[in-house]
Design a protein around this motif. Structure first.
Motif, PDB file in Angstrom:
ATOM      1  N   LYS A 123      35.061  20.299  -8.289  1.00  0.00           N
ATOM      2  CA  LYS A 123      34.052  20.778  -7.334  1.00  0.00           C
ATOM      3  C   LYS A 123      32.644  20.490  -7.838  1.00  0.00           C
ATOM      4  N   LYS A 124      32.406  20.725  -9.115  1.00  0.00           N
ATOM      5  CA  LYS A 124      31.074  20.486  -9.669  1.00  0.00           C
ATOM      6  C   LYS A 124      30.703  19.010  -9.551  1.00  0.00           C
ATOM      7  N   ALA A 125      31.661  18.124  -9.839  1.00  0.00           N
ATOM      8  CA  ALA A 125      31.396  16.693  -9.735  1.00  0.00           C
ATOM      9  C   ALA A 125      31.103  16.310  -8.287  1.00  0.00           C
ATOM     10  N   LEU A 126      31.877  16.857  -7.354  1.00  0.00           N
ATOM     11  CA  LEU A 126      31.669  16.542  -5.944  1.00  0.00           C
ATOM     12  C   LEU A 126      30.346  17.120  -5.435  1.00  0.00           C
ATOM     13  N   ASP A 127      30.013  18.324  -5.900  1.00  0.00           N
ATOM     14  CA  ASP A 127      28.721  18.908  -5.526  1.00  0.00           C
ATOM     15  C   ASP A 127      27.576  18.005  -5.973  1.00  0.00           C
ATOM     16  N   GLU A 128      27.681  17.473  -7.180  1.00  0.00           N
ATOM     17  CA  GLU A 128      26.636  16.593  -7.701  1.00  0.00           C
ATOM     18  C   GLU A 128      26.507  15.331  -6.854  1.00  0.00           C
ATOM     19  N   LEU A 129      27.610  14.929  -6.238  1.00  0.00           N
ATOM     20  CA  LEU A 129      27.612  13.727  -5.396  1.00  0.00           C
ATOM     21  C   LEU A 129      27.286  14.049  -3.937  1.00  0.00           C
ATOM     22  N   GLY A 130      27.023  15.324  -3.662  1.00  0.00           N
ATOM     23  CA  GLY A 130      26.663  15.730  -2.310  1.00  0.00           C
ATOM     24  C   GLY A 130      27.825  15.805  -1.343  1.00  0.00           C
ATOM     25  N   LEU A 131      29.030  16.022  -1.862  1.00  0.00           N
ATOM     26  CA  LEU A 131      30.227  16.058  -1.023  1.00  0.00           C
ATOM     27  C   LEU A 131      30.802  17.469  -0.953  1.00  0.00           C
ATOM     28  N   VAL A 132      31.039  17.938   0.264  1.00  0.00           N
ATOM     29  CA  VAL A 132      31.661  19.241   0.476  1.00  0.00           C
ATOM     30  C   VAL A 132      33.163  19.108   0.257  1.00  0.00           C
ATOM     31  N   SER A 133      33.756  20.100  -0.392  1.00  0.00           N
ATOM     32  CA  SER A 133      35.189  20.054  -0.692  1.00  0.00           C
ATOM     33  C   SER A 133      35.840  21.401  -0.398  1.00  0.00           C
ATOM     34  N   TYR A 134      37.157  21.356  -0.198  1.00  0.00           N
ATOM     35  CA  TYR A 134      37.920  22.538   0.182  1.00  0.00           C
ATOM     36  C   TYR A 134      39.160  22.652  -0.702  1.00  0.00           C
ATOM     37  N   PRO A 135      39.375  23.786  -1.360  1.00  0.00           N
ATOM     38  CA  PRO A 135      40.577  23.940  -2.188  1.00  0.00           C
ATOM     39  C   PRO A 135      41.771  24.465  -1.400  1.00  0.00           C
ATOM     40  N   LYS A 136      42.948  24.077  -1.845  1.00  0.00           N
ATOM     41  CA  LYS A 136      44.188  24.548  -1.239  1.00  0.00           C
ATOM     42  C   LYS A 136      45.205  24.771  -2.345  1.00  0.00           C
ATOM     43  N   LEU A 137      45.861  25.913  -2.359  1.00  0.00           N
ATOM     44  CA  LEU A 137      46.983  26.124  -3.263  1.00  0.00           C
ATOM     45  C   LEU A 137      48.124  25.241  -2.819  1.00  0.00           C
TER      46      LEU A 137
END
Length: 272
Positions: A123-137
């Motif tokens: 998530k931190k890497a994607l945030d730095e790249l400006g990309l929204v992400s969603y976690p799923k178990l």
């Protein structure tokens, strides 16, 4: 069967228009199971299908099931289909996914807590790249991090992007992250599986049951929830109640089209 029928509005959101692979357990989760891609000839008329040529070089066309309606879900449940595995692309653009996924799989010597730690690094890497992400178990021991994207990048690009991020994380945290394909060489680390982003590869759909004794569900969660939840927290006995109180946490991503152009350039993966 009851669950598939009642959860249809949520399942259909993530299955509709996507070629499907299923895992069938005709004798229950402790019996033999098998994957099925081709729709059987005896399928009822309400089951829609789409023909797609095999991407592995074989001169073969597979007639994939499309889950376009509630009766198809009920029929699949009656076939002993416990796991539903949709493509990351739609049948209208089979070569261009609208999701990419980081599949975080803890190897022997690791557990869910380790996967959780790496998910937040992703998530931190994607945030730095400006990309929204969603976690799923995943419903087992792993975590899936979904990133909605514009459906203009071929699978080779999305898979390469996930693999590049995995390599970066492996370089900065080699004690806990691996991109090693050989299972025997992953011990004690979390495997970032970029190959699940290749065409025809699939993951358990959001809200799909998993063949676990606890009847766990592949459940989307918020990043705040991921700090405290465990796979056994969401199962067939409570997931419908949760869905009544909590909106589909992945639904927003279905209309959220993110460009990868800048991110690909930033990590040196290039744009194809």
């Amino acid at each position: 069967i009851r669950y598939y029928t009642l959860a249809a509005p949520y399942l259909l959101t993530h299955l509709r228009d996507r070629p499907l692979t299923v895992t069938r357990y005709p004798s229950g989760i402790e019996g033999e199971s098998f994957y099925q891609k081709n729709c059987p000839a005896y399928a009822p008329s309400f089951v829609e299908t789409t023909p797609i040529r095999s991407s592995n070089g074989a001169d073969k066309t597979i007639n994939y099931i499309l889950v376009q309606n509630r009766p198809t879900l009920a029929w699949l449940a009656n076939q002993g289909c416990i796991e539903l595995h949709p493509w990351l692309s739609r049948y209208t653009q089979p070569e261009f996914p609208d999701w990419l996924v980081f599949d975080l799989d803890p190897a022997e010597g690791c557990d869910f807590d380790d996967a959780r730690e790496i998910a937040f690094l992703v998530k931190k890497a994607l945030d730095e790249l400006g990309l929204v992400s969603y976690p799923k178990l995943s419903g087992a021991t792993g975590i899936h991090v979904y990133v909605p994207i514009e459906p203009k990048y071929p699978y080779s690009v999305t898979s390469g992007f996930v693999g590049t991020i995995g390599k970066i994380l492996e370089a900065v945290y080699p004690a806990k992250v691996t991109t090693e394909r050989l299972v025997k060489n992953r011990t004690g680390r979390v495997y970032v599986d970029h190959l699940q982003n290749l065409q025809g590869k699939t993951l358990a759909a959001p809200y799909s049951p998993r063949p676990q004794p606890q009847a766990t569900i592949a459940a989307p969660v918020t990043w705040e929830e991921l700090e405290v939840v465990y796979p056994h927290h969401f199962h067939l006995g409570n997931i419908l109640e949760r869905l009544e109180k909590t909106p589909d946490l992945l639904a927003a991503g279905l209309t959220q089209r993110q460009s990868l152009d800048e991110a690909l350039t930033a990590v040196g993966a290039g744009v194809t």
